[in-house]
Enzyme design. Structure first.
Site: not given
Ligand code: ACO
Length: 334
Positions: A120, A260, A289
Site C-alpha cells: 500500500c 493512504h 482500500n
Molecule cells: N462482518 C461482520 N463481522 C466481521 C467481519 C465482517 N466483515 N469481519 C470480521 N468480523 C468479525 C470477526 O469474525 C470477529 O468476530 P469474533 O469476535 O466473533 O471473533 C469480530 O468481527 C472482530 O471484531 P473487532 O475485533 O471488533 O474488529 P475490529 O474493530 O478490529 O475491526 C478491522 C476489524 C476493520 C479489520 C480492523 O482491525 C482494521 O481496520 N484493521 C486494519 C486493517 C487494514 O486497514 N488493512 C488494510 C491493509 S494495510 C493498510 O492498507 C494500512
C-alpha cells in the site's frame, strides 16, 4: 549543504489522473456473499462501496486508463515519458512487469519501465524514486502509477478481508519545473520482521503454486487486522511528524493531509494525534482500500475538486504490507 545537493532540481507534479472501474459493489451486495452487514462494515471502516474491475481487465488496463488521463492533464504526449513506474501488489503476472504492459498500451516508447513492490506504500515509494531520478538529472519526465486489481487476490469467502478492498488506478506525471519546493524531503521506513501480519503467502518461490497450496487458500491476502491497525496508526503518525521536522515545517503549514485510504478509523486516529482532523482527506467511503492506487486516486480527486491551489502544501502518508511506511510533503504547483 553540499554543492551536489544544492544543484538538485525541484520536481513538481504536472498532471494527475485516475480510473475507477464502473461496477460498484455496495456493503449490501456483500451481505449476499458473506456473513456481514452494512452497519458492521461502515462502523469499523467508513466504507460504503468499492469498485470491482471486469474479468477481462487486468491491472495494466486500469493503470493505462489512469495514465492517459494524467498525461492529458499534464498536456504532454506519452513519448515524452522517460521513466514509467507501476506500484502494485496485484501485477498482471510475475513477469514481465506490469509497467511494460502499460508502456505498450499507452505508447510510452521512450520510457524505461519497472514495477515497484511496497504494497500500500508503493505509490509513495514510486514518487520518491522518480523524484530523485529527476532531481539529479537522470531523467526529465516520469509517470508513476499505483494500480491494483485487488479483487483477484481476495478470498471472497473470508469476511475479515473481502469487505475491505477495491480495484482502481491513479497516475501522476512528474517533471522539473523550477518550482520553489515541489516534492520535498521524504521520510521512509520498513520492518520485514512483521511481514506475516499482512501478506499473500502462496504462489511465490517460498510456497509455490500447487494444488495443495490452493486448497489451503494461500493464494489470497491474509491479515491480522488489529495488529495492522495499531502499526498503521503508529507509523503513519510518526512518519508525518518526522517529515514535517525534516522540512522545517509544522502541521499548520499544511493545507491538506492525504493519508493512504485504508480505513476511516485509522485516518481519524491519525488526524486526532496530529490535531488536524479538519484537513484529513477521506474518500474510502466510495472506493474502500485500493492499496497502492489509493494515494494517487486521492491526490487526483483532491486536486480536481478544488481542494488544492497553487502554492499549497499537501502531506502524503502511507503504510502497507512489509511493513512499509513513509511520508512526503508536496508543494502543489499546478
Ligand atoms: N462482518 C461482520 N463481522 C466481521 C467481519 C465482517 N466483515 N469481519 C470480521 N468480523 C468479525 C470477526 O469474525 C470477529 O468476530 P469474533 O469476535 O466473533 O471473533 C469480530 O468481527 C472482530 O471484531 P473487532 O475485533 O471488533 O474488529 P475490529 O474493530 O478490529 O475491526 C478491522 C476489524 C476493520 C479489520 C480492523 O482491525 C482494521 O481496520 N484493521 C486494519 C486493517 C487494514 O486497514 N488493512 C488494510 C491493509 S494495510 C493498510 O492498507 C494500512
Amino acid at each position: 549543504m553540499s554543492k551536489a545537493i544544492n544543484s538538485l532540481r525541484a520536481v513538481s507534479i504536472i498532471g494527475t489522473g485516475a480510473y475507477l472501474p464502473e461496477k460498484t459493489v455496495t456493503n449490501r451486495d456483500l451481505e449476499k456473499i458473506v456473513d456481514t452487514n452494512d452497519e458492521w462494515i461502515y462502523s469499523r471502516t467508513g466504507m460504503r462501496e468499492r469498485r470491482i474491475a471486469r474479468d477481462d481487465q487486468a491491472t495494466s488496463d486500469l493503470a493505462a486508463e489512469a495514465a492517459k488521463v494524467a498525461l492529458a492533464d499534464a498536456g504532454i504526449s506519452a513519448d515524452e515519458v522517460d521513466l514509467l513506474i507501476v506500484a502494485t501488489l496485484s501485477p498482471d503476472m510475475f513477469f514481465p512487469s506490469t509497467a511494460c504492459f502499460v508502456q505498450d498500451k499507452i505508447g510510452a516508447k521512450n520510457a524505461y519501465c519497472y514495477d515497484l513492490g511496497a504494497a500500500c506504500s508503493g505509490s509513495l515509494y514510486a514518487l520518491e524514486t522518480a523524484k530523485n531520478q529527476i532531481a539529479c538529472g537522470a531523467v526529465n519526465t516520469a509517470l508513476i502509477i499505483g494500480a491494483e486489481k485487488m479483487s483477484t487476490f481476495i478470498d471472497w469467502k473470508d469476511r475479515n478481508t473481502c469487505v475491505l478492498f477495491g480495484d482502481g488506478a491513479g497516475a501522476i506525471v512528474l517533471r522539473a519545473t523550477g518550482a520553489k519546493r515541489g516534492v520535498m524531503k521524504g521520510s521512509f521506513g520498513s520492518d520485514g520482521s512483521l511481514a506475516n501480519l499482512l501478506w499473500t503467502p502462496g504462489g511465490g518461490s517460498r510456497n509455490p503454486m500447487t494444488h495443495e497450496m490452493i486448497d489451503r487458500n494461500e493464494q489470497y491476502l491474509k491479515m491480522e487486522g488489529r495488529e495492522v491497525y495499531k502499526h498503521a496508526v503508529t507509523q503513519m503518525t510518526k512518519s508525518a511528524l518526522d517529515v514535517l521536522e525534516k522540512n522545517g515545517l509544522c502541521a499548520a503549514d499544511i493545507k491538506l493531509f492525504i493519508p493512504h485510504q485504508a480505513n476511516a478509523r485509522i485516518i481519524d486516529a491519525i488526524g486526532k494525534r496530529l490535531d488536524v482532523q479538519d484537513r484529513m482527506f477521506l474518500n474510502v467511503e466510495k472506493y474502500a482500500n485500493t492499496s497502492a492506487a489509493a494515494l494517487p486516486i486521492a491526490i487526483d480527486e483532491a486536486a480536481k475538486s478544488g481542494q488544492l491551489a497553487s502554492g499549497d502544501l499537501m502531506l502524503l502518508v502511507a503504510f502497507g504490507g512489509g511493513f512499509t511506511w513513509g511520508a512526503n510533503i508536496v508543494e502543489w504547483t499546478k
